[in-house]
Design an enzyme around this catalytic site. Structure first.
Site, PDB file in Angstrom:
ATOM      1  N   VAL A  39       0.850  -1.183   0.000  1.00 32.70           N
ATOM      2  CA  VAL A  39       0.000   0.000   0.000  1.00 32.70           C
ATOM      3  C   VAL A  39       0.894   1.244   0.000  1.00 32.70           C
ATOM      4  CG1 VAL A  39      -1.801   1.261   1.228  1.00 32.70           C
ATOM      5  CG2 VAL A  39      -1.801  -1.240   1.256  1.00 32.70           C
ATOM      6  N   CYS A  59      -4.446  -8.359   1.371  1.00 33.54           N
ATOM      7  CA  CYS A  59      -4.358  -7.205   2.270  1.00 33.54           C
ATOM      8  C   CYS A  59      -5.143  -7.465   3.552  1.00 33.54           C
ATOM      9  CB  CYS A  59      -4.881  -5.952   1.584  1.00 33.54           C
ATOM     10  SG  CYS A  59      -4.759  -4.477   2.631  1.00 33.54           S
ATOM     11  N   LYS A  78      -2.685 -12.671  -5.493  1.00 33.43           N
ATOM     12  CA  LYS A  78      -1.905 -12.709  -4.240  1.00 33.43           C
ATOM     13  C   LYS A  78      -2.850 -13.098  -3.119  1.00 33.43           C
ATOM     14  CE  LYS A  78       1.425 -11.657  -1.215  1.00 33.43           C
ATOM     15  NZ  LYS A  78       1.680 -10.275  -0.786  1.00 33.43           N
ATOM     16  N   HIS A 115       1.423 -15.261   0.496  1.00 34.73           N
ATOM     17  CA  HIS A 115       2.008 -14.736   1.729  1.00 34.73           C
ATOM     18  C   HIS A 115       1.718 -15.772   2.803  1.00 34.73           C
ATOM     19  CE1 HIS A 115       2.561 -11.194   4.771  1.00 34.73           C
ATOM     20  NE2 HIS A 115       3.248 -12.283   5.081  1.00 34.73           N
ATOM     21  N   ASN A 149       6.178 -15.938  -0.408  1.00 30.72           N
ATOM     22  CA  ASN A 149       6.384 -14.633   0.231  1.00 30.72           C
ATOM     23  C   ASN A 149       6.425 -14.808   1.745  1.00 30.72           C
ATOM     24  OD1 ASN A 149       4.260 -11.738   0.760  1.00 30.72           O
ATOM     25  ND2 ASN A 149       6.476 -11.849   0.835  1.00 30.72           N
ATOM     26  N   ALA A 175       8.482  -7.932   0.605  1.00 34.55           N
ATOM     27  CA  ALA A 175       7.848  -6.628   0.777  1.00 34.55           C
ATOM     28  C   ALA A 175       8.517  -5.896   1.931  1.00 34.55           C
ATOM     29  CB  ALA A 175       6.348  -6.789   1.020  1.00 34.55           C
TER      30      ALA A 175
END
Length: 403
Positions: free
Chosen positions: A2, A83, A124, A152, A193, A217
């Site tokens: 973000v 997210c 994702k 993730h 990830n 990230a």
């Protein structure tokens, strides 16, 4: 990310070994209707390839409309199902689409984009409650038309009551990525990830999971040269040198929002800024040249060009600022608890009802319309739709007095 992977940051990451980069998360609903938002949120250059445009949303047609605007300027479209932030809950996107009840919608989004775009569709995700559930989701996404899945390897944070693992708490569960890759085979590429802070971490992750690639990230925010593989006796650049190079990229590929510039410089220079008591100076910057000057000051201290003298009063102010931040976070947590208890008392099915109320971000078109009204009329509409956002910032002369 973000707001964390704008063009300037992508370009310095690419310089030091990143092979594939994603844009910041783009709101598909705004992107589909707001030309100013498209102009500010999607910026690229011919050297910024391969590039994945990273969209969030929950409406297949709107997401397709948004993607069509830029399919000729990127190499893939990514659907955000990972997210964990509150904005994703209030907007019903990201990891809050992973519940079983939303599965038909998710698969429809993937199918709609994959069937109508000329470029691949990536997804994702985060881990579901069991590894078998996550494996089933991956197979369904592949059948719907996804060309790549990034996992993730952590569970979604539970916002209600703050129970369970947090969004980034603890080590990533790479054993689950390994299981999924072993069982899904070569039917779809899997990107792993999590737990990647160094190049060695990336190599270990690849070897252990058997994934087709790795993604970073948090780690790469601290070190844009994370994937740098030195040869012929080369040494990786120092964090301060990286920060100055990032500022060069800002000058070359900007404009970049000041909050993004300060965010990146704080992350890259954290240890040096703490050592040389420059964090406050960085936060006080209002333009890129002043940010560059703070980084250069830290560089001069580190090379001995300028002698650093410890300032006890600055340390005191830093501790006071940290205490204020902690107090504000405590107030926010207390407010959240009160709103959740209120929703419980009133029998709301969604315990986040009052926390989501007024959380919607205004579009530039809405702001234009509101500014045509009297301030009182605009404020009444604002209270209903955007009460969690600052009215004064947009409508008072000089902006918000708290800034």
């Amino acid at each position: 990310m973000v707001g964390g992977s704008e063009l300037a940051f992508r370009m310095i990451c690419r310089k030091y070994g990143t092979q594939l980069a994603y844009t910041p998360m783009i709101n598909s609903e705004k992107f589909a209707i707001d030309s100013l938002y498209r102009q500010t949120e999607f910026q690229s250059t011919e050297k910024d390839r391969p590039l994945v445009a990273h969209f969030c949303g929950n409406n297949p047609d709107i997401m397709l409309k948004a993607a069509l605007y830029i399919q000729n300027q990127c190499d893939a479209i990514d659907i955000n199902l990972g997210c964990p932030q509150r904005i994703a809950h209030s907007g019903h996107f990201g990891s809050y689409l992973l519940d079983e009840e939303d599965r038909p919608l998710v698969l429809q989004i993937v199918h709609t984009l994959a069937s109508n775009l000329e470029i691949p569709v990536f997804v994702k995700i985060r881990l579901l409650d069991t590894v078998e559930d996550t494996l089933r989701l991956c197979k369904q996404l592949a059948m719907a038309g996804a060309s790549l899945i990034a996992i993730h390897a952590r569970h979604r944070v539970n916002l209600v009551g703050r129970t369970g693992a947090g969004a980034r708490d603890g080590p990533a569960l790479l054993d689950q990525v390994k299981y999924i890759k072993e069982n899904i085979g070569f039917s779809i590429p899997i990107i792993s990830n999590g737990n990647i802070i160094t190049l060695e971490d990336a190599e270990r992750n690849l070897e252990y999971t058997g994934a087709d690639g790795v993604m970073s990230a948090e780690g790469i925010l601290d070190n844009p040269a994370l994937y740098f593989n030195p040869t012929d006796g080369q040494s990786p650049p120092s964090k301060l040198a990286l920060a100055l190079e990032y500022m060069d990229m800002v000058d070359k590929y900007g404009p970049v929002k000041m909050k993004s510039v300060i965010f990146h410089i704080r992350r890259i220079c954290k240890q040096d800024f703490e050592k040389y008591q420059l964090l406050e100076d960085c936060l006080a910057c209002t333009d890129t040249e002043s940010v560059r000057a703070v980084v250069q000051q830290a560089m001069d201290y580190s090379t001995g060009k300028t002698e650093f003298v410890f300032d006890p009063y600055k340390l005191k102010r830093a501790k006071e600022a940290a205490a204020r931040k902690k107090a504000e976070e405590g107030k926010r947590k207390a407010f959240e608890d009160r709103m959740i208890r209120k929703a419980k008392r009133e029998g709301k099915s969604d315990l986040m009802y009052y926390l989501n109320e007024g959380a919607e971000n205004p579009t530039s078109e809405e702001l234009d319309e509101l500014k045509k009204m009297s301030k009182d009329e605009a404020f009444q509409i604002w209270k209903k739709k955007h009460s969690q956002h600052c009215f004064a910032f947009h409508f008072e002369e000089g902006g918000c007095p708290r800034d």
